[in-house]
Design a protein around this motif. Structure first.
Motif, short mmCIF file in Angstrom:
data_model
loop_
_atom_site.label_atom_id
_atom_site.label_comp_id
_atom_site.label_asym_id
_atom_site.label_seq_id
_atom_site.Cartn_x
_atom_site.Cartn_y
_atom_site.Cartn_z
N PHE A 146 -15.79 -0.11 7.53
CA PHE A 146 -15.20 1.06 8.17
C PHE A 146 -13.94 1.47 7.42
CE2 PHE A 146 -12.70 3.60 10.97
CZ PHE A 146 -13.61 4.26 11.78
N GLY A 147 -13.80 2.76 7.19
CA GLY A 147 -12.60 3.25 6.52
C GLY A 147 -12.10 4.54 7.14
N PHE A 148 -10.80 4.69 7.15
CA PHE A 148 -10.17 5.96 7.53
C PHE A 148 -9.88 6.72 6.25
CE2 PHE A 148 -8.98 3.10 11.00
CZ PHE A 148 -9.43 3.83 12.08
N LEU A 149 -10.41 7.90 6.15
CA LEU A 149 -10.09 8.77 5.03
C LEU A 149 -8.93 9.64 5.51
CD1 LEU A 149 -12.67 10.65 2.86
CD2 LEU A 149 -10.28 11.28 3.07
N VAL A 150 -7.77 9.38 4.99
CA VAL A 150 -6.53 9.97 5.51
C VAL A 150 -6.01 11.00 4.51
CG1 VAL A 150 -4.22 9.47 6.35
CG2 VAL A 150 -6.03 7.79 6.66
N VAL A 151 -5.60 12.16 5.02
CA VAL A 151 -4.98 13.19 4.19
C VAL A 151 -3.68 13.63 4.85
CG1 VAL A 151 -6.35 15.06 5.24
CG2 VAL A 151 -5.31 15.40 2.99
N GLU A 152 -2.65 13.73 4.03
CA GLU A 152 -1.35 14.16 4.55
C GLU A 152 -1.35 15.67 4.81
OE1 GLU A 152 1.65 10.76 2.83
OE2 GLU A 152 1.63 12.70 1.80
N THR A 153 -0.57 16.06 5.81
CA THR A 153 -0.53 17.46 6.24
C THR A 153 0.48 18.31 5.47
OG1 THR A 153 1.01 16.87 8.01
CG2 THR A 153 -1.35 16.94 8.56
N LYS A 154 1.21 17.71 4.57
CA LYS A 154 2.19 18.44 3.76
C LYS A 154 1.91 18.22 2.28
CE LYS A 154 4.72 19.79 7.29
NZ LYS A 154 4.53 21.12 7.79
N ALA A 155 2.24 19.21 1.47
CA ALA A 155 2.06 19.10 0.03
C ALA A 155 2.80 17.87 -0.48
CB ALA A 155 2.56 20.36 -0.66
N PRO A 156 2.23 17.14 -1.38
CA PRO A 156 1.06 17.43 -2.22
C PRO A 156 -0.28 17.00 -1.62
CG PRO A 156 2.09 15.44 -3.02
CD PRO A 156 2.92 15.92 -1.85
N PHE A 157 -0.36 16.82 -0.31
CA PHE A 157 -1.60 16.50 0.40
C PHE A 157 -2.28 15.26 -0.17
CE2 PHE A 157 -0.93 21.12 0.47
CZ PHE A 157 -0.66 21.27 1.81
N LEU A 158 -1.51 14.17 -0.18
CA LEU A 158 -2.03 12.90 -0.68
C LEU A 158 -3.17 12.40 0.20
CD1 LEU A 158 1.36 11.14 -1.48
CD2 LEU A 158 -0.17 12.33 -3.07
N THR A 159 -4.09 11.67 -0.39
CA THR A 159 -5.23 11.12 0.34
C THR A 159 -5.32 9.62 0.07
OG1 THR A 159 -6.74 11.54 -1.50
CG2 THR A 159 -6.57 13.26 0.19
N LYS A 160 -5.95 8.93 1.01
CA LYS A 160 -6.18 7.50 0.83
C LYS A 160 -7.31 7.07 1.75
CE LYS A 160 -3.81 3.07 0.69
NZ LYS A 160 -2.53 2.37 0.85
N LEU A 161 -8.12 6.13 1.27
CA LEU A 161 -9.14 5.51 2.10
C LEU A 161 -8.59 4.16 2.54
CD1 LEU A 161 -11.98 5.84 3.25
CD2 LEU A 161 -12.84 4.64 1.26
N ILE A 162 -8.43 3.99 3.85
CA ILE A 162 -7.84 2.77 4.40
C ILE A 162 -8.91 2.03 5.19
CG2 ILE A 162 -6.11 1.85 5.98
CD1 ILE A 162 -4.49 4.45 5.42
N SER A 163 -9.18 0.78 4.80
CA SER A 163 -10.15 -0.02 5.56
C SER A 163 -9.40 -1.06 6.37
CB SER A 163 -11.17 -0.69 4.62
OG SER A 163 -10.52 -1.57 3.76
N LEU A 164 -10.04 -1.51 7.43
CA LEU A 164 -9.44 -2.52 8.31
C LEU A 164 -10.09 -3.86 8.04
CD1 LEU A 164 -9.42 -0.52 11.68
CD2 LEU A 164 -7.61 -0.71 9.97
N ASP A 165 -9.27 -4.92 7.98
CA ASP A 165 -9.85 -6.23 7.76
C ASP A 165 -10.47 -6.75 9.06
OD1 ASP A 165 -7.82 -7.36 9.37
OD2 ASP A 165 -6.56 -7.78 7.62
N GLN A 166 -11.24 -7.81 8.93
CA GLN A 166 -11.99 -8.34 10.08
C GLN A 166 -11.08 -8.79 11.22
OE1 GLN A 166 -15.24 -7.93 10.15
NE2 GLN A 166 -15.28 -8.66 12.25
N ASP A 167 -9.93 -9.36 10.89
CA ASP A 167 -8.99 -9.80 11.94
C ASP A 167 -8.54 -8.61 12.79
OD1 ASP A 167 -9.13 -12.42 11.15
OD2 ASP A 167 -7.34 -12.31 9.88
N TYR A 168 -8.25 -7.51 12.15
CA TYR A 168 -7.81 -6.31 12.87
C TYR A 168 -8.93 -5.81 13.79
CZ TYR A 168 -4.32 -2.57 13.17
OH TYR A 168 -3.33 -1.73 13.60
N LEU A 169 -10.15 -5.82 13.29
CA LEU A 169 -11.30 -5.34 14.07
C LEU A 169 -11.60 -6.26 15.26
CD1 LEU A 169 -13.57 -4.23 11.14
CD2 LEU A 169 -12.43 -2.73 12.78
N GLU A 170 -11.42 -7.56 15.09
CA GLU A 170 -11.66 -8.50 16.19
C GLU A 170 -10.66 -8.25 17.29
OE1 GLU A 170 -14.21 -10.59 16.62
OE2 GLU A 170 -15.04 -9.91 14.74
#
Length: 170
Positions: A146-170
């Protein structure tokens, strides 16, 4: 919602949203009249002010320019899932933004990517992630990331794919 639609379902954008052709100051009589004209022209669609559409399009473009996104967008988009939980036989449902055989992705906008992790916890996004992973596993037998595809709302509109480790999901 607007960025989400423009990225994942661009063919629906014009049916859901109306872009004002001119700017208007809603504090003035002329601005209020322009807004009233836009409401008529929108015919029930949500109105996007001219000053906002450039940022919305730039955020969508930033996501579409991500190399990984060209692969991800070939998956199932906005597909409803229904399953029983297996413990209490409760009917569950979810609607992932998109998923492939390998990934589930949720598109999010944020003011700041470094601050997004706090949002995950504050808004319970980790529970949503766990539920979607469990549901798709139950329905297909496949394990996904599972990943969050994140985009910033202000220029330069950076993006990142953030995944959660198993501990966080548990």
């Amino acid at each position: 919602r607007m960025v989400h639609t423009l990225v994942l379902e661009p063919e629906r954008f014009d049916a859901l949203y109306y872009v004002m052709e001119t700017g208007c100051d809603l504090r003035t009589k002329d601005g209020k009249a322009a807004w009233a004209d836009a409401e008529l022209a929108a015919n029930g669609r949500e109105i996007i002010r001219l000053c906002d559409i450039a940022d919305i399009r730039a955020m969508a473009a930033a996501v579409n320019e991500m190399p990984l996104f060209s692969y991800l967008k070939t998956g199932c988009i906005e597909h409803s899932l229904f399953w029983n939980d297996g413990i209490y036989d409760t009917r569950l449902r979810s609607r992932p933004d998109l998923y492939t055989d390998d990934f589930i992705v949720d598109l999010k906008t944020t003011v700041s990517i470094p601050d997004f992790e706090r949002s995950i916890k504050n808004f319970g996004y980790h529970r949503q992630a766990a539920m979607q992973l469990d549901g798709l596993h139950k329905l297909t037998g496949k394990h996904r990331v599972f990943g969050f595809l994140v985009v910033e709302t202000k220029a330069p509109f950076l993006t990142k794919l953030i995944s959660l480790d198993q501990d966080y999901l548990e």
